[in-house]
Design a protein around this motif. Structure first.
Motif, PDB file in Angstrom:
ATOM      1  N   GLU A 132       6.623  15.306  -0.456  1.00 17.18           N
ATOM      2  CA  GLU A 132       7.849  15.617   0.282  1.00 17.18           C
ATOM      3  C   GLU A 132       8.542  14.357   0.805  1.00 17.18           C
ATOM      4  N   CYS A 133       7.965  13.204   0.518  1.00 18.24           N
ATOM      5  CA  CYS A 133       8.488  11.951   1.082  1.00 18.24           C
ATOM      6  C   CYS A 133       9.288  11.156   0.060  1.00 18.24           C
ATOM      7  N   ASP A 134      10.218  10.342   0.558  1.00 19.33           N
ATOM      8  CA  ASP A 134      10.949   9.455  -0.334  1.00 19.33           C
ATOM      9  C   ASP A 134      10.162   8.157  -0.521  1.00 19.33           C
ATOM     10  N   ALA A 135      10.697   7.289  -1.367  1.00 16.30           N
ATOM     11  CA  ALA A 135       9.974   6.063  -1.715  1.00 16.30           C
ATOM     12  C   ALA A 135       9.716   5.179  -0.503  1.00 16.30           C
ATOM     13  N   VAL A 136      10.712   5.068   0.384  1.00 17.15           N
ATOM     14  CA  VAL A 136      10.550   4.137   1.504  1.00 17.15           C
ATOM     15  C   VAL A 136       9.470   4.602   2.471  1.00 17.15           C
ATOM     16  N   ALA A 137       9.267   5.905   2.584  1.00 13.55           N
ATOM     17  CA  ALA A 137       8.195   6.414   3.451  1.00 13.55           C
ATOM     18  C   ALA A 137       6.835   5.995   2.906  1.00 13.55           C
ATOM     19  N   LEU A 138       6.661   6.133   1.591  1.00 14.00           N
ATOM     20  CA  LEU A 138       5.389   5.766   0.971  1.00 14.00           C
ATOM     21  C   LEU A 138       5.185   4.252   0.997  1.00 14.00           C
ATOM     22  N   LEU A 139       6.255   3.511   0.753  1.00  9.93           N
ATOM     23  CA  LEU A 139       6.170   2.046   0.804  1.00  9.93           C
ATOM     24  C   LEU A 139       5.826   1.569   2.215  1.00  9.93           C
ATOM     25  N   SER A 140       6.421   2.203   3.208  1.00 14.79           N
ATOM     26  CA  SER A 140       6.155   1.817   4.600  1.00 14.79           C
ATOM     27  C   SER A 140       4.708   2.089   4.976  1.00 14.79           C
ATOM     28  N   LEU A 141       4.183   3.202   4.506  1.00 12.92           N
ATOM     29  CA  LEU A 141       2.773   3.518   4.751  1.00 12.92           C
ATOM     30  C   LEU A 141       1.875   2.442   4.146  1.00 12.92           C
ATOM     31  N   ILE A 142       2.137   2.095   2.896  1.00 12.52           N
ATOM     32  CA  ILE A 142       1.349   1.062   2.216  1.00 12.52           C
ATOM     33  C   ILE A 142       1.461  -0.267   2.954  1.00 12.52           C
ATOM     34  N   ASN A 143       2.655  -0.549   3.447  1.00 10.85           N
ATOM     35  CA  ASN A 143       2.905  -1.824   4.117  1.00 10.85           C
ATOM     36  C   ASN A 143       2.300  -1.883   5.515  1.00 10.85           C
ATOM     37  N   SER A 144       2.264  -0.750   6.207  1.00  9.51           N
ATOM     38  CA  SER A 144       1.890  -0.747   7.629  1.00  9.51           C
ATOM     39  C   SER A 144       0.419  -0.466   7.892  1.00  9.51           C
ATOM     40  N   CYS A 145      -0.277   0.106   6.931  1.00 10.57           N
ATOM     41  CA  CYS A 145      -1.676   0.486   7.145  1.00 10.57           C
ATOM     42  C   CYS A 145      -2.602  -0.514   6.454  1.00 10.57           C
ATOM     43  N   ASP A 146      -3.525  -1.078   7.210  1.00  5.40           N
ATOM     44  CA  ASP A 146      -4.389  -2.116   6.641  1.00  5.40           C
ATOM     45  C   ASP A 146      -5.428  -1.572   5.662  1.00  5.40           C
ATOM     46  N   HIS A 147      -5.464  -0.255   5.502  1.00  2.00           N
ATOM     47  CA  HIS A 147      -6.336   0.328   4.475  1.00  2.00           C
ATOM     48  C   HIS A 147      -5.897  -0.115   3.082  1.00  2.00           C
ATOM     49  N   PHE A 148      -4.585  -0.334   2.921  1.00  2.00           N
ATOM     50  CA  PHE A 148      -4.033  -0.724   1.626  1.00  2.00           C
ATOM     51  C   PHE A 148      -4.100  -2.241   1.478  1.00  2.00           C
ATOM     52  N   VAL A 149      -4.848  -2.682   0.490  1.00  2.91           N
ATOM     53  CA  VAL A 149      -4.988  -4.122   0.230  1.00  2.91           C
ATOM     54  C   VAL A 149      -3.937  -4.498  -0.809  1.00  2.91           C
ATOM     55  N   VAL A 150      -2.882  -5.144  -0.352  1.00  2.00           N
ATOM     56  CA  VAL A 150      -1.729  -5.406  -1.203  1.00  2.00           C
ATOM     57  C   VAL A 150      -0.988  -6.625  -0.667  1.00  2.00           C
ATOM     58  N   ASP A 151      -0.253  -7.291  -1.539  1.00  2.00           N
ATOM     59  CA  ASP A 151       0.601  -8.402  -1.114  1.00  2.00           C
ATOM     60  C   ASP A 151       1.804  -7.800  -0.386  1.00  2.00           C
ATOM     61  N   ARG A 152       1.790  -7.880   0.927  1.00  2.00           N
ATOM     62  CA  ARG A 152       2.813  -7.195   1.722  1.00  2.00           C
ATOM     63  C   ARG A 152       4.209  -7.790   1.545  1.00  2.00           C
ATOM     64  N   LYS A 153       4.274  -9.027   1.130  1.00  2.00           N
ATOM     65  CA  LYS A 153       5.583  -9.621   0.866  1.00  2.00           C
ATOM     66  C   LYS A 153       6.278  -8.875  -0.274  1.00  2.00           C
ATOM     67  N   LYS A 154       5.496  -8.486  -1.277  1.00  2.00           N
ATOM     68  CA  LYS A 154       6.069  -7.755  -2.412  1.00  2.00           C
ATOM     69  C   LYS A 154       6.533  -6.363  -1.990  1.00  2.00           C
ATOM     70  N   VAL A 155       5.802  -5.764  -1.068  1.00  2.00           N
ATOM     71  CA  VAL A 155       6.187  -4.435  -0.573  1.00  2.00           C
ATOM     72  C   VAL A 155       7.489  -4.538   0.220  1.00  2.00           C
ATOM     73  N   THR A 156       7.548  -5.509   1.117  1.00  5.41           N
ATOM     74  CA  THR A 156       8.742  -5.633   1.966  1.00  5.41           C
ATOM     75  C   THR A 156       9.980  -5.994   1.147  1.00  5.41           C
ATOM     76  N   GLU A 157       9.790  -6.718   0.054  1.00  5.94           N
ATOM     77  CA  GLU A 157      10.940  -7.044  -0.801  1.00  5.94           C
ATOM     78  C   GLU A 157      11.522  -5.788  -1.440  1.00  5.94           C
ATOM     79  N   VAL A 158      10.644  -4.878  -1.858  1.00  4.59           N
ATOM     80  CA  VAL A 158      11.128  -3.624  -2.449  1.00  4.59           C
ATOM     81  C   VAL A 158      11.772  -2.750  -1.373  1.00  4.59           C
ATOM     82  N   ILE A 159      11.174  -2.722  -0.181  1.00  7.42           N
ATOM     83  CA  ILE A 159      11.764  -1.955   0.928  1.00  7.42           C
ATOM     84  C   ILE A 159      13.158  -2.497   1.256  1.00  7.42           C
TER      85      ILE A 159
END
Length: 320
Positions: A132-159
């Motif tokens: 039920e969520c749009d892309a930015v909601a899912l991206l924000s979750l990935i970016n804000s929760c430390d459970h997700f191990v990801v290059d956050r710079k790449k996430v914020t660029e897409v956001i």
């Protein structure tokens, strides 16, 4: 009518780029949903293992007093206090804005998604899952929760790119911008090279961004029983649906911005005027967005009434 209006819109290269960029976000959303759902379940399970007292046997004792408002949440029971502490412990933005108003804290012990919404932007209180969520909601979750191990710079660029798409008052982006967006979104996708459903979208986005989307309008005598097609892997009706979904998201974004303010800002008001003007010229889209526009107009009217009321209360009474 839909065909001719769509053809006219796609004749503008920058508008076509805007719709293509939006379709990339829709593809991104669809490929992230399953992954995010699995990871949210895993994250919640991990919290319960680490702190067993947070589990299903824990019950909120605060009732309505444990109901958050927007960014404010002062729990009145130990269970919600402990949950808030754990959420903040895993929140990248723990000292900044956390949209507690998305959540129903009483469900945190049993509903992983209610926990996930604490890591998302405002306006998601009624969402019951990633589908039920749009892309930015899912991206924000990935970016804000430390459970997700990801290059956050790449996430914020897409956001950031997503926000530029949604906040584009003219609903246009240049070809240079689109190429840059392609690089950023594919860099982000590469972070998940071990997730098949996400990897699969990489080539679809490349195909999408290099397709022409030229609409062929047959002569009058060719039209009976004819399926209209575009020079792309999408049909006319699919492109039309993408447009509507993007515009719905844009109007929803404007609504959330306006709802957070006491008065409709000049920026939002101007954006609304541009969208209305655009829809006035494109009745096929306007007819599908009537409810969304009415919702915004109603909020605008509420703001206007409040301004008039406040002005009236500040007017000094005349002495007789």
């Amino acid at each position: 009518m839909v065909l001719s209006e769509l053809a006219a819109r796609l004749n503008c290269a920058e508008y076509k780029n805007w719709v293509k960029a939006g379709q990339c976000l829709l593809l991104l959303r669809s490929c992230l949903q399953g992954f995010v759902n699995r990871e949210v379940l895993s994250f919640h399970r991990g919290l319960l293992i680490a702190v067993p007292g947070l589990g299903p046997q824990a019950t909120c004792r605060g009732g309505s007093r444990c109901s958050p408002r927007a960014r404010q949440f002062q729990p009145h029971c130990q269970v919600c206090t402990d949950w808030k502490r754990e959420i903040l412990r895993h929140h990248i933005n723990r000292n900044g804005d956390v949209h507690w108003g998305n959540c129903r804290p009483g469900l945190w012990p049993v509903d992983p998604w209610e926990v996930a919404k604490a890591f998302m932007p405002r306006g998601l209180a009624d969402k019951r899952g990633p589908e039920e969520c749009d892309a930015v909601a899912l991206l924000s979750l990935i970016n804000s929760c430390d459970h997700f191990v990801v290059d956050r710079k790449k996430v914020t660029e897409v956001i950031k790119c997503r926000n530029e798409i949604m906040h584009s008052s003219e609903m246009k982006v240049s070809s240079t911008w689109l190429r840059d967006f392609q690089i950023k979104i594919q860099n982000f996708l590469y972070e998940f090279k071990n997730i098949p459903e996400i990897v699969a979208v990489y080539s679809r986005i490349e195909q999408l961004l290099t397709s022409d989307w030229a609409v062929h309008i047959p002569e009058e005598d060719e039209r009976d029983g004819c399926e209209f097609e575009t020079e792309s892997y999408l049909s006319v009706s699919q492109i039309h649906e993408i447009e509507i979904e993007l515009l719905k998201e844009k109007l929803q974004e404007m609504y959330l911005q306006a709802a957070a303010e006491e008065v409709l800002s000049e920026e939002i008001s101007n954006q609304l005027d541009v969208v209305k003007g655009f829809l006035q010229s494109n009745t096929d889209l306007r007819n599908a967005l009537t409810e969304d526009l009415q919702k915004l107009d109603s909020l605008h009217l509420q703001h206007q009434k409040q301004i008039s009321k406040d002005a009236g209360s500040q007017t000094p009474e005349r002495k007789t």
